[in-house]
Scaffold this motif. Structure first.
Motif, PDB file in Angstrom:
ATOM      1  N   THR A  13       0.876  -1.177  -0.037  1.00  0.00           N
ATOM      2  CA  THR A  13       0.121   0.158  -0.060  1.00  0.00           C
ATOM      3  C   THR A  13       0.946   1.285   0.075  1.00  0.00           C
ATOM      4  N   ARG A  14       2.002   1.283   0.710  1.00  0.00           N
ATOM      5  CA  ARG A  14       2.926   2.529   0.765  1.00  0.00           C
ATOM      6  C   ARG A  14       3.707   2.641  -0.655  1.00  0.00           C
ATOM      7  N   GLU A  15       3.873   1.572  -1.160  1.00  0.00           N
ATOM      8  CA  GLU A  15       4.484   1.508  -2.416  1.00  0.00           C
ATOM      9  C   GLU A  15       3.807   1.897  -3.428  1.00  0.00           C
ATOM     10  N   PHE A  16       2.316   1.701  -3.483  1.00  0.00           N
ATOM     11  CA  PHE A  16       1.452   1.837  -4.305  1.00  0.00           C
ATOM     12  C   PHE A  16       1.273   3.693  -3.839  1.00  0.00           C
ATOM     13  N   GLY A  17       1.195   3.954  -3.040  1.00  0.00           N
ATOM     14  CA  GLY A  17       1.066   5.458  -2.825  1.00  0.00           C
ATOM     15  C   GLY A  17       2.033   6.135  -3.286  1.00  0.00           C
ATOM     16  N   ALA A  18       3.327   5.665  -2.963  1.00  0.00           N
ATOM     17  CA  ALA A  18       4.660   6.328  -3.731  1.00  0.00           C
ATOM     18  C   ALA A  18       4.657   6.213  -5.173  1.00  0.00           C
ATOM     19  N   ASN A  19       4.180   5.367  -5.667  1.00  0.00           N
ATOM     20  CA  ASN A  19       3.946   5.274  -7.186  1.00  0.00           C
ATOM     21  C   ASN A  19       2.754   6.298  -7.669  1.00  0.00           C
ATOM     22  N   THR A  20       1.759   6.545  -6.941  1.00  0.00           N
ATOM     23  CA  THR A  20       0.779   7.122  -7.340  1.00  0.00           C
ATOM     24  C   THR A  20       1.237   8.673  -7.299  1.00  0.00           C
ATOM     25  N   ARG A  21       1.883   9.110  -6.313  1.00  0.00           N
ATOM     26  CA  ARG A  21       2.510  10.386  -6.081  1.00  0.00           C
ATOM     27  C   ARG A  21       3.614  10.891  -7.506  1.00  0.00           C
ATOM     28  N   GLU A  22       4.178   9.692  -7.677  1.00  0.00           N
ATOM     29  CA  GLU A  22       5.072   9.861  -8.720  1.00  0.00           C
ATOM     30  C   GLU A  22       4.438   9.936 -10.157  1.00  0.00           C
ATOM     31  N   PHE A  23       3.383   9.330 -10.274  1.00  0.00           N
ATOM     32  CA  PHE A  23       2.397   9.460 -11.350  1.00  0.00           C
ATOM     33  C   PHE A  23       1.884  10.683 -11.501  1.00  0.00           C
ATOM     34  N   GLY A  24       1.604  11.205 -10.345  1.00  0.00           N
ATOM     35  CA  GLY A  24       0.857  12.749 -10.318  1.00  0.00           C
ATOM     36  C   GLY A  24       1.933  13.797 -10.731  1.00  0.00           C
ATOM     37  N   ALA A  25       3.215  13.625 -10.123  1.00  0.00           N
ATOM     38  CA  ALA A  25       4.144  14.445 -10.520  1.00  0.00           C
ATOM     39  C   ALA A  25       4.288  14.434 -12.305  1.00  0.00           C
TER      40      ALA A  25
END
Length: 74
Positions: A13-25
């Motif tokens: 879940t934490r990794e998914f959140g990090a990937n989602t933030r990177e995708f947003g950036a």
């Protein structure tokens, strides 16, 4: 076994959140690049129109010079 799965789920879940933030950036950067591309395309269009105007003016001047040279050159 259940605790290991819960911990693994938390890590995923934490990794998914990090990937989602990177995708947003990356999406924001893509938007900025797209806007810059649009601005460059509009600027290129302006230069192209100016080039066309200058080319037409050059043609008019060339024809006028040709007529004058025929008239004055014996």
């Amino acid at each position: 076994m259940k605790l290991v799965q819960i911990l693994e789920f938390g890590a995923n879940t934490r990794e998914f959140g990090a990937n989602t933030r990177e995708f947003g950036a990356n999406t924001r950067e893509f938007g900025a690049n797209t806007r810059e591309f649009g601005a460059n395309t509009r600027e290129f269009g302006a230069f192209t129109r100016e080039f066309g105007t200058n080319t037409r003016e050059f043609g008019v001047n060339t024809r006028e010079l040709s007529l004058l040279s025929r008239h004055y050159i014996v």
